[in-house]
Scaffold this active site. Structure first.
Site, PDB file in Angstrom:
ATOM      1  N   SER A   1      -1.007   4.258   2.382  1.00  0.00           N
ATOM      2  CA  SER A   1      -1.019   3.455   3.710  1.00  0.00           C
ATOM      3  C   SER A   1      -1.918   3.872   4.982  1.00  0.00           C
ATOM      4  O   SER A   1      -1.862   3.237   6.003  1.00  0.00           O
ATOM      5  CB  SER A   1       0.270   3.746   4.330  1.00  0.00           C
TER       6      SER A   1
ATOM      7  N   TYR B   1      -3.103  -6.233  -0.901  1.00  0.00           N
ATOM      8  CA  TYR B   1      -2.347  -4.884  -0.328  1.00  0.00           C
ATOM      9  C   TYR B   1      -2.282  -3.963  -1.310  1.00  0.00           C
ATOM     10  O   TYR B   1      -2.597  -2.767  -1.073  1.00  0.00           O
ATOM     11  CB  TYR B   1      -1.036  -5.501   0.074  1.00  0.00           C
TER      12      TYR B   1
ATOM     13  N   TYR C   1       5.624   5.730  11.019  1.00  0.00           N
ATOM     14  CA  TYR C   1       6.983   5.321  10.777  1.00  0.00           C
ATOM     15  C   TYR C   1       8.263   5.873  11.642  1.00  0.00           C
ATOM     16  O   TYR C   1       7.864   5.989  12.605  1.00  0.00           O
ATOM     17  CB  TYR C   1       7.295   5.326   9.229  1.00  0.00           C
TER      18      TYR C   1
HETATM   19  N1  GLN Z   1       2.167   1.669  -1.954  1.00  0.00           N
HETATM   20  C1  GLN Z   1       3.215   2.140  -0.981  1.00  0.00           C
HETATM   21  C2  GLN Z   1       4.214   1.081  -0.634  1.00  0.00           C
HETATM   22  O1  GLN Z   1       3.641  -0.108  -0.582  1.00  0.00           O
HETATM   23  C3  GLN Z   1       2.397   2.829   0.328  1.00  0.00           C
HETATM   24  C4  GLN Z   1       3.389   3.140   1.362  1.00  0.00           C
HETATM   25  C5  GLN Z   1       2.904   4.428   2.137  1.00  0.00           C
HETATM   26  O2  GLN Z   1       1.746   5.033   1.780  1.00  0.00           O
HETATM   27  N2  GLN Z   1       3.915   4.708   3.154  1.00  0.00           N
HETATM   28  O3  GLN Z   1       5.211   1.297  -0.741  1.00  0.00           O
END
Ligand code: GLN
Length: 308
Positions: A68, A192, A244
């Site tokens: 992310s 993505y 988050y």
């Molecule tokens: N690949 C992860 C997902 O889509 C990325 C989430 C993250 O790094 N917080 O759930």
């Protein structure tokens, strides 16, 4: 004290020494094999000042899955291309929910709270698919230009993300059902999943995020990546939404714009001063690197470099 007067190498070395008894804390992400087999004991940290001085400690040169953290790059590219129009379909408020939560999307008619939760990053990917003939390559080239060297996708990670990405597929379909995506979900998710698979080291990330502490200018080639105002806004979103449902705790303990990923990386910026990246794959229950957070807290208390 200016950063040029600080012994930043000493600070990074001291952080590595301070945290070495705690190596292995947290739990590595296990939802795909390529992440599950990474040892929790890795630790690296790197920073780059606005003037271009670089410092590294631990495994700062070892590539990991940025996951992310890539949402900062995709947002910057989308803001560069779409400008103010991007905000017509996405919010700028902290979600207070886990990064892959579906619940808010239902009550908020498919409009993601912010670009750093998964739904928001999928929305941003959709706009990049709309505007780029080859979106994957466009993003990869954008990141490579920011770093001054070629950056690559890890195709094994990208394939696993796609094979296990049931929640992300659900989020994309859900937004599509509200008419919020311009493109079919497949190419949007392909972008993505690939952005999540970018493999980079702390040193590369500290370098690639340099534009965020330099008024939007790429430190590598002196070109404007995003406007000064856009850079300020990305930093604001990182501070309020980048980690988050732990964003409040990060602001309280660290007070820097940060963006984390489930590969264990966290990038942070000290606006106008420096960009840094720490990597330790063991995560806490909010999906943020446990020792990464501890390292940033130690960095701020050792240097006094915080927004507040
Ligand atoms: N690949 C992860 C997902 O889509 C990325 C989430 C993250 O790094 N917080 O759930």
């Amino acid at each position: 004290m200016g950063v040029s007067d600080m012994n930043l190498q000493g600070v990074l070395d001291d952080i590595v020494a301070e945290l070495s008894p705690r190596l292995g804390e947290g739990r590595v992400a296990t939802y795909i094999p390529a992440l599950a087999r990474v040892e929790a004991t890795h630790f690296g940290i790197a920073l780059r000042t606005r003037e271009g001085a670089e410092f590294r400690a631990g495994e700062a040169g070892r590539a990991f899955s940025i996951q992310s953290v890539s949402k900062v790059f995709s947002l910057a590219l989308a803001m560069r291309i779409h400008g103010q129009d991007l905000w017509a379909g996405i919010g700028r408020e902290p979600s207070g929910n886990p990064f892959n939560s579906l619940v808010q999307l239902e009550t908020e008619q498919g409009v993601p709270r912010n670009p750093f939760i998964n739904a928001g990053a999928i929305f941003v990917a959709d706009r990049l698919v709309s505007s780029c003939a080859h979106p994957r390559e466009a993003l990869r080239e954008f990141v490579s230009t920011l770093c001054g060297e070629e950056i690559h996708f890890d195709e094994e990670v990208a394939a696993s993300e796609a094979a296990t990405g049931f929640r992300n597929i659900a989020l994309a379909n859900f937004m599509k059902s509200f008419g919020r995506l311009e493109n079919p979900v497949e190419p949007v998710l392909d972008l993505y999943f690939h952005q999540c698979s970018l493999a980079m080291s702390c040193a590369q990330l500290a370098h690639g995020m340099g534009f965020l502490c330099a008024d939007g200018v790429n430190p590598h080639d002196g070109r404007q990546v995003v406007s000064h105002r856009q850079a300020r806004r990305i930093n604001a979103l990182m501070l309020t939404c980048g980690t988050y449902d732990a964003a409040g705790e990060f602001a309280f303990r660290i007070g820097l714009p940060c963006k984390s990923g489930v590969g264990g990386g966290i990038v942070a910026t000290v606006p106008d001063r420096l960009s840094l990246c720490v990597w330790s794959p063991g995560l806490d229950e909010t999906g943020n690197s446990a020792l990464g957070m501890a390292a940033l807290e130690s960095f701020v208390s050792r240097t006094g470099l915080s927004v507040f």
